[in-house]
Motif scaffolding. Structure first.
Motif, PDB file in Angstrom:
ATOM      1  N   ASP A  71       0.823  -1.217   0.000  1.00 11.52           N
ATOM      2  CA  ASP A  71       0.000   0.000   0.000  1.00 11.52           C
ATOM      3  C   ASP A  71       0.849   1.255   0.000  1.00 11.52           C
ATOM      4  O   ASP A  71       0.540   2.237  -0.680  1.00 11.52           O
ATOM      5  CB  ASP A  71      -0.959   0.015   1.191  1.00 11.52           C
ATOM      6  CG  ASP A  71      -2.040  -1.050   1.085  1.00 11.52           C
ATOM      7  OD1 ASP A  71      -2.290  -1.552  -0.037  1.00 11.52           O
ATOM      8  OD2 ASP A  71      -2.626  -1.389   2.134  1.00 11.52           O
ATOM      9  N   ASP A  72       1.938   1.234   0.756  1.00  8.63           N
ATOM     10  CA  ASP A  72       2.824   2.397   0.829  1.00  8.63           C
ATOM     11  C   ASP A  72       3.605   2.580  -0.467  1.00  8.63           C
ATOM     12  O   ASP A  72       3.803   3.705  -0.926  1.00  8.63           O
ATOM     13  CB  ASP A  72       3.776   2.258   2.017  1.00  8.63           C
ATOM     14  CG  ASP A  72       3.014   2.079   3.306  1.00  8.63           C
ATOM     15  OD1 ASP A  72       2.434   3.070   3.781  1.00  8.63           O
ATOM     16  OD2 ASP A  72       2.953   0.942   3.817  1.00  8.63           O
ATOM     17  N   LEU A  73       4.037   1.472  -1.055  1.00  5.50           N
ATOM     18  CA  LEU A  73       4.774   1.544  -2.316  1.00  5.50           C
ATOM     19  C   LEU A  73       3.866   2.013  -3.455  1.00  5.50           C
ATOM     20  O   LEU A  73       4.317   2.686  -4.373  1.00  5.50           O
ATOM     21  CB  LEU A  73       5.385   0.183  -2.657  1.00  5.50           C
ATOM     22  CG  LEU A  73       6.506  -0.275  -1.714  1.00  5.50           C
ATOM     23  CD1 LEU A  73       6.863  -1.728  -1.987  1.00  5.50           C
ATOM     24  CD2 LEU A  73       7.718   0.615  -1.833  1.00  5.50           C
ATOM     25  N   ASP A  74       2.596   1.661  -3.378  1.00  6.20           N
ATOM     26  CA  ASP A  74       1.640   2.100  -4.392  1.00  6.20           C
ATOM     27  C   ASP A  74       1.272   3.569  -4.239  1.00  6.20           C
ATOM     28  O   ASP A  74       0.846   4.209  -5.196  1.00  6.20           O
ATOM     29  CB  ASP A  74       0.345   1.275  -4.311  1.00  6.20           C
ATOM     30  CG  ASP A  74       0.505  -0.138  -4.816  1.00  6.20           C
ATOM     31  OD1 ASP A  74       1.533  -0.436  -5.454  1.00  6.20           O
ATOM     32  OD2 ASP A  74      -0.399  -0.964  -4.553  1.00  6.20           O
ATOM     33  N   ASP A  75       1.442   4.095  -3.033  1.00  6.11           N
ATOM     34  CA  ASP A  75       0.952   5.440  -2.735  1.00  6.11           C
ATOM     35  C   ASP A  75       2.051   6.475  -2.542  1.00  6.11           C
ATOM     36  O   ASP A  75       2.240   7.359  -3.355  1.00  6.11           O
ATOM     37  CB  ASP A  75       0.061   5.373  -1.490  1.00  6.11           C
ATOM     38  CG  ASP A  75      -0.568   6.703  -1.121  1.00  6.11           C
ATOM     39  OD1 ASP A  75      -0.848   7.502  -2.029  1.00  6.11           O
ATOM     40  OD2 ASP A  75      -0.770   6.933   0.075  1.00  6.11           O
ATOM     41  N   ARG A  76       2.814   6.369  -1.465  1.00  2.00           N
ATOM     42  CA  ARG A  76       3.694   7.482  -1.097  1.00  2.00           C
ATOM     43  C   ARG A  76       5.184   7.192  -1.127  1.00  2.00           C
ATOM     44  O   ARG A  76       5.987   8.105  -1.034  1.00  2.00           O
ATOM     45  CB  ARG A  76       3.299   7.994   0.280  1.00  2.00           C
ATOM     46  CG  ARG A  76       3.193   6.926   1.332  1.00  2.00           C
ATOM     47  CD  ARG A  76       2.551   7.460   2.577  1.00  2.00           C
ATOM     48  NE  ARG A  76       2.268   6.355   3.492  1.00  2.00           N
ATOM     49  CZ  ARG A  76       1.649   6.483   4.616  1.00  2.00           C
ATOM     50  NH1 ARG A  76       1.256   7.655   5.010  1.00  2.00           N
ATOM     51  NH2 ARG A  76       1.416   5.446   5.370  1.00  2.00           N
ATOM     52  N   VAL A  77       5.581   5.938  -1.242  1.00  2.00           N
ATOM     53  CA  VAL A  77       7.005   5.608  -1.272  1.00  2.00           C
ATOM     54  C   VAL A  77       7.445   5.422  -2.719  1.00  2.00           C
ATOM     55  O   VAL A  77       6.916   4.574  -3.433  1.00  2.00           O
ATOM     56  CB  VAL A  77       7.309   4.343  -0.442  1.00  2.00           C
ATOM     57  CG1 VAL A  77       8.765   3.938  -0.585  1.00  2.00           C
ATOM     58  CG2 VAL A  77       6.951   4.572   1.025  1.00  2.00           C
ATOM     59  N   HIS A  78       8.410   6.220  -3.118  1.00  2.00           N
ATOM     60  CA  HIS A  78       8.903   6.164  -4.499  1.00  2.00           C
ATOM     61  C   HIS A  78      10.050   5.168  -4.646  1.00  2.00           C
ATOM     62  O   HIS A  78      10.151   4.467  -5.650  1.00  2.00           O
ATOM     63  CB  HIS A  78       9.356   7.555  -4.946  1.00  2.00           C
ATOM     64  CG  HIS A  78       9.972   7.561  -6.304  1.00  2.00           C
ATOM     65  ND1 HIS A  78       9.241   7.395  -7.453  1.00  2.00           N
ATOM     66  CD2 HIS A  78      11.261   7.684  -6.690  1.00  2.00           C
ATOM     67  CE1 HIS A  78      10.054   7.429  -8.494  1.00  2.00           C
ATOM     68  NE2 HIS A  78      11.288   7.601  -8.061  1.00  2.00           N
ATOM     69  N   ALA A  79      10.933   5.105  -3.653  1.00  3.96           N
ATOM     70  CA  ALA A  79      12.111   4.238  -3.745  1.00  3.96           C
ATOM     71  C   ALA A  79      12.378   3.569  -2.406  1.00  3.96           C
ATOM     72  O   ALA A  79      12.253   4.195  -1.348  1.00  3.96           O
ATOM     73  CB  ALA A  79      13.329   5.051  -4.166  1.00  3.96           C
ATOM     74  N   LEU A  80      12.743   2.285  -2.483  1.00  3.69           N
ATOM     75  CA  LEU A  80      12.998   1.500  -1.282  1.00  3.69           C
ATOM     76  C   LEU A  80      14.220   0.624  -1.536  1.00  3.69           C
ATOM     77  O   LEU A  80      14.184  -0.274  -2.382  1.00  3.69           O
ATOM     78  CB  LEU A  80      11.774   0.627  -0.973  1.00  3.69           C
ATOM     79  CG  LEU A  80      11.774  -0.150   0.322  1.00  3.69           C
ATOM     80  CD1 LEU A  80      11.706   0.809   1.515  1.00  3.69           C
ATOM     81  CD2 LEU A  80      10.580  -1.105   0.355  1.00  3.69           C
ATOM     82  N   ALA A  81      15.319   0.909  -0.836  1.00  3.41           N
ATOM     83  CA  ALA A  81      16.531   0.097  -0.930  1.00  3.41           C
ATOM     84  C   ALA A  81      16.520  -0.881   0.243  1.00  3.41           C
ATOM     85  O   ALA A  81      16.339  -0.467   1.392  1.00  3.41           O
ATOM     86  CB  ALA A  81      17.765   0.986  -0.865  1.00  3.41           C
ATOM     87  N   LEU A  82      16.696  -2.164  -0.043  1.00  3.29           N
ATOM     88  CA  LEU A  82      16.559  -3.185   0.988  1.00  3.29           C
ATOM     89  C   LEU A  82      17.844  -3.956   1.236  1.00  3.29           C
ATOM     90  O   LEU A  82      18.545  -4.330   0.294  1.00  3.29           O
ATOM     91  CB  LEU A  82      15.482  -4.199   0.579  1.00  3.29           C
ATOM     92  CG  LEU A  82      14.072  -3.671   0.431  1.00  3.29           C
ATOM     93  CD1 LEU A  82      13.168  -4.754  -0.131  1.00  3.29           C
ATOM     94  CD2 LEU A  82      13.550  -3.164   1.753  1.00  3.29           C
ATOM     95  N   LYS A  83      18.104  -4.209   2.502  1.00  2.00           N
ATOM     96  CA  LYS A  83      19.157  -5.134   2.948  1.00  2.00           C
ATOM     97  C   LYS A  83      18.428  -6.102   3.872  1.00  2.00           C
ATOM     98  O   LYS A  83      17.993  -5.727   4.969  1.00  2.00           O
ATOM     99  CB  LYS A  83      20.254  -4.369   3.688  1.00  2.00           C
ATOM    100  CG  LYS A  83      21.356  -5.232   4.210  1.00  2.00           C
ATOM    101  CD  LYS A  83      22.348  -5.531   3.123  1.00  2.00           C
ATOM    102  CE  LYS A  83      23.590  -6.145   3.728  1.00  2.00           C
ATOM    103  NZ  LYS A  83      24.623  -6.332   2.746  1.00  2.00           N
ATOM    104  N   THR A  84      18.217  -7.334   3.408  1.00  7.61           N
ATOM    105  CA  THR A  84      17.445  -8.326   4.153  1.00  7.61           C
ATOM    106  C   THR A  84      18.378  -9.456   4.577  1.00  7.61           C
ATOM    107  O   THR A  84      18.995 -10.105   3.728  1.00  7.61           O
ATOM    108  CB  THR A  84      16.299  -8.868   3.295  1.00  7.61           C
ATOM    109  OG1 THR A  84      16.823  -9.348   2.056  1.00  7.61           O
ATOM    110  CG2 THR A  84      15.263  -7.800   3.022  1.00  7.61           C
ATOM    111  N   LEU A  85      18.465  -9.694   5.873  1.00  6.84           N
ATOM    112  CA  LEU A  85      19.420 -10.669   6.410  1.00  6.84           C
ATOM    113  C   LEU A  85      18.755 -11.608   7.399  1.00  6.84           C
ATOM    114  O   LEU A  85      17.825 -11.227   8.099  1.00  6.84           O
ATOM    115  CB  LEU A  85      20.551  -9.936   7.137  1.00  6.84           C
ATOM    116  CG  LEU A  85      21.357  -8.923   6.362  1.00  6.84           C
ATOM    117  CD1 LEU A  85      22.187  -8.068   7.299  1.00  6.84           C
ATOM    118  CD2 LEU A  85      22.216  -9.608   5.334  1.00  6.84           C
TER     119      LEU A  85
END
Length: 91
Positions: A71-85
């Motif tokens: 929902d956030d990525l569809d609406d207000r977040v333009h870019a998200l860099a992830l480090k998943t461990l």
């Protein structure tokens, strides 16, 4: 209304029960770009350590996070860099 960073962190904590999570708002680094909204809160860097990632590929981990934050990525977040461990990888 809570800051977008807080909303993202709350959702990730609830869904993944992480050992550690850090959400950093990097919107100021993108100010003036065509896709950057005037109010900021659009570009984030996330580091998350969770047992939920055990046995998953990096792509599957990112898909999981993207689904949680859809929902956030569809609406207000333009870019998200992830480090998943996993916890073992974080040590």
């Amino acid at each position: 209304m809570p800051a977008v960073r807080e909303v993202l962190e709350t959702k990730l904590r609830a869904a993944l029960n992480p050992v550690a999570v850090e959400v950093v708002d990097e919107s100021h680094l993108h100010a003036g770009h065509a896709s950057a909204p005037a109010g900021g809160e659009s570009h984030f860097r996330v580091r998350i350590v969770s047992d939920a990632f055990v046995g998953k590929t990096r792509v599957d981990r990112h898909r999981l996070v993207n689904q949680i934050l859809k929902d956030d990525l569809d609406d207000r977040v333009h870019a998200l860099a992830l480090k998943t461990l996993t916890p073992d990888e974080a040590r």
